[in-house]
Structure formats: C-alpha cells, structure tokens
Design an enzyme around this catalytic site. Sequence first.
Site, short mmCIF file in Angstrom:
data_model
loop_
_atom_site.label_atom_id
_atom_site.label_comp_id
_atom_site.label_asym_id
_atom_site.label_seq_id
_atom_site.Cartn_x
_atom_site.Cartn_y
_atom_site.Cartn_z
N CYS A 20 30.79 18.18 -5.71
CA CYS A 20 29.36 17.97 -5.94
C CYS A 20 29.19 16.77 -6.85
O CYS A 20 29.81 16.69 -7.92
CB CYS A 20 28.75 19.22 -6.57
SG CYS A 20 27.00 19.03 -7.00
N CYS A 55 27.57 18.02 -10.39
CA CYS A 55 28.31 18.82 -11.39
C CYS A 55 29.83 18.78 -11.24
O CYS A 55 30.53 19.30 -12.10
CB CYS A 55 27.83 20.27 -11.36
SG CYS A 55 28.37 21.22 -9.92
N CYS A 70 24.66 23.62 -3.83
CA CYS A 70 25.84 23.86 -4.65
C CYS A 70 25.64 25.17 -5.41
O CYS A 70 24.62 25.37 -6.06
CB CYS A 70 26.04 22.70 -5.62
SG CYS A 70 27.37 22.95 -6.82
N CYS A 118 25.41 24.40 -9.48
CA CYS A 118 24.27 23.75 -10.13
C CYS A 118 22.98 23.79 -9.32
O CYS A 118 21.96 23.28 -9.77
CB CYS A 118 24.61 22.30 -10.48
SG CYS A 118 24.76 21.20 -9.06
N CYS A 158 26.08 19.94 7.66
CA CYS A 158 25.62 18.56 7.72
C CYS A 158 25.22 18.16 6.30
O CYS A 158 24.17 18.59 5.81
CB CYS A 158 24.45 18.48 8.70
SG CYS A 158 23.84 16.83 8.99
#
Length: 149
Positions: free
Chosen positions: A64, A67, A112, A115, A137
């Site tokens: 991510c 984070c 995510c 976060c 996607c």
Amino acid sequence: MGLFHRESGSAPSETEPAATVVRSDEEWREQLSPAEYQVLRQAGTERPFVGEYTDTTTVGVYNCRACGAELFRSETKFPSHCGWPSFYAPEDAAVIERVDTSLGMRRVEVVCAACKSHLGHVFEGEGYGTPTDLRYCINSISMTLQPAE
C-alpha cells in the site's frame, strides 16, 4: 455480484475491523501527493494504461502506497489488458471488499485493511484463466513495488 470474503468463503459481516494505521486528513494530505490523495483517500481512479505497474512483470511484493502494508504478490499478477494492474488474489487479510454503488452501478471496492485507503475494485466471472476467477483491478498509484532480491 456479491461481496467476496477470502478467509471463510462466506459473506463478510456488517462491521469491518478498525484501521490499524490512523491519520488525520491533514496528515494524509501532507504524506501523499495530490494524485495519490485523490485515489487513495477520495476513491478516485487513475486513467487506464498510464500507471507504472500496468504491464510490469517484476517479481516482488506490492505494498500500500499510503501505509506500506503488503497487499499482493507478483505471482498473482496477470495480464488482463484492462488498463490497470490485475491480480487474482490478495495477501491473506490484506484487503477489505465492500459494495460500491457510485456511478450508478454495483461494484465491489477494494480497500487496504490496515489504513482503509482505496485501491480499486474486484470483479468476478470474467473468464480469465486464473485460479480464482477474480480480477482485482488496482490503481498503480495505490501501490509501491518492492522487488525481490
């Protein structure tokens, strides 16, 4: 299309686990570029075929961008030719999938788990020859690639 839940195969509960990475809106704006903020924190979408990871075949882990949590491994990335990086499975418990009815259609948003940043959407039943028949996607701008050593 329903919600998907990888751990148990059943629909997720009405409540999501709390974010483990919590920042104020001001802190997110300081940390992220305007384009990153627009996608990650405001559920935007980058234009197709422009992301840095759309056609990447580098072996490694996709984290991510907000984070740093591990999201996907290159082994699950596949060429979908849809304009964005596509994966057939996330890392265990790395993402949360939720119904998205924006734009007048029903889709499943992917965020995510650490976060709650927007990553993209997941689609099923498109006929790709993958083990899960799912296509995560994901916006390139939502991730960073950590190449294997």
